[in-house]
Design a protein around this motif. Structure first.
Motif, short mmCIF file in Angstrom:
data_model
loop_
_atom_site.label_atom_id
_atom_site.label_comp_id
_atom_site.label_asym_id
_atom_site.label_seq_id
_atom_site.Cartn_x
_atom_site.Cartn_y
_atom_site.Cartn_z
N ASP A 56 40.59 36.20 53.22
CA ASP A 56 40.61 36.06 51.77
C ASP A 56 40.20 37.38 51.14
N TYR A 82 40.98 38.59 48.29
CA TYR A 82 40.66 38.45 46.86
C TYR A 82 39.19 38.14 46.62
N ASN A 83 38.55 37.47 47.55
CA ASN A 83 37.15 37.10 47.39
C ASN A 83 36.23 37.84 48.35
N HIS A 94 36.21 38.13 51.57
CA HIS A 94 35.82 37.36 52.75
C HIS A 94 36.95 37.49 53.77
#
Length: 172
Positions: free
Chosen positions: A100, A102-103, A105
Motif C-alpha cells: 500500500d 499510498y499509505n 505501508h
C-alpha cells in the motif's frame, strides 16, 4: 533488524532530512532536490561520507531513478504496473517493492527474502515513517528507495489535483 525513523512528509522534500535510530540518534542526512532530469538526492552518514545517492534519469516516459551506493550504480527503479496495486522493480538488485504505497505501508523483497518494511508511527515528537531493514548494509539503498516512493506518491497527488482543478494557490 534495524529500525530507522524519518519525520513524516520530510522524506522526499527538497530540504534536509535526518534519518534517526530508535533512540533518536541521527544516522543519516538526506539532501538534494527532485523534479528535473539529472537532479540528485544524496544520503550522507553523519561523519560526512556519502553512502548512497539517487539520480533522476527520466521524466518524460515514466520517471526512472538510478540508485548508487558508494558511487557505484546498483540499479534503476521504475514502475512496472499499477493494477490492482503499484509494483516497482529494481532489476539489478532483484528487489520488488509492493504493498500500500499510498499509505506508506509496503515491503521490499529480494525474491522471497524481506529487505525492508515501511510503515507509519506516531510518537510524542510527531509522526514518522518507520523503516525496518533486515540487514544494516541494505539500509542506504532501502532509504533511497523509500525516498523515491514518497516522491512518486506526493507528486502523483499534485498531478491529480491539477487535472481535477483542486489545486489551491494562496496569494499575499
Amino acid at each position: 533488524m534495524t529500525e530507522y525513523y524519518i519525520q513524516e512528509k520530510h522524506l522526499s522534500s527538497a530540504t534536509r532530512t535526518i534519518v534517526k535510530d530508535a533512540n533518536g540518534k541521527a544516522l543519516y542526512l538526506l539532501v538534494g532536490q527532485w523534479g528535473r532530469k539529472g537532479n540528485v538526492l544524496s544520503l550522507y552518514a553523519m561523519d560526512g561520507k556519502m553512502v548512497a545517492h539517487i539520480k533522476q534519469a527520466s521524466v518524460i516516459f515514466g520517471r526512472k531513478f538510478e540508485i548508487y551506493q558508494n558511487f557505484t550504480k546498483v540499479g534503476t527503479l521504475h514502475k512496472i504496473f499499477n493494477w490492482p496495486g503499484d509494483f516497482y522493480y529494481i532489476k539489478q538488485l532483484h528487489w520488488a517493492v509492493y504493498g500500500d504505497i499510498y499509505n506508506h505501508h509496503y515491503s521490499i523483497n529480494h525474491f522471497n527474502q524481506r529487505v525492508m518494511t515501511m510503515d507509519k508511527g506516531s510518537f510524542l515528537t510527531g509522526d514518522y515513517y518507520v523503516l525496518d531493514v533486515k540487514k544494516q548494509a541494505d539500509a542506504p539503498v532501502a532509504i533511497c528507495v523509500a525516498a523515491i516512493m514518497d516522491y512518486w506518491l506526493y507528486n502523483r497527488s499534485k498531478e491529480k489535483q491539477k487535472k481535477t482543478g483542486l489545486e489551491v494557490t494562496f496569494c499575499a
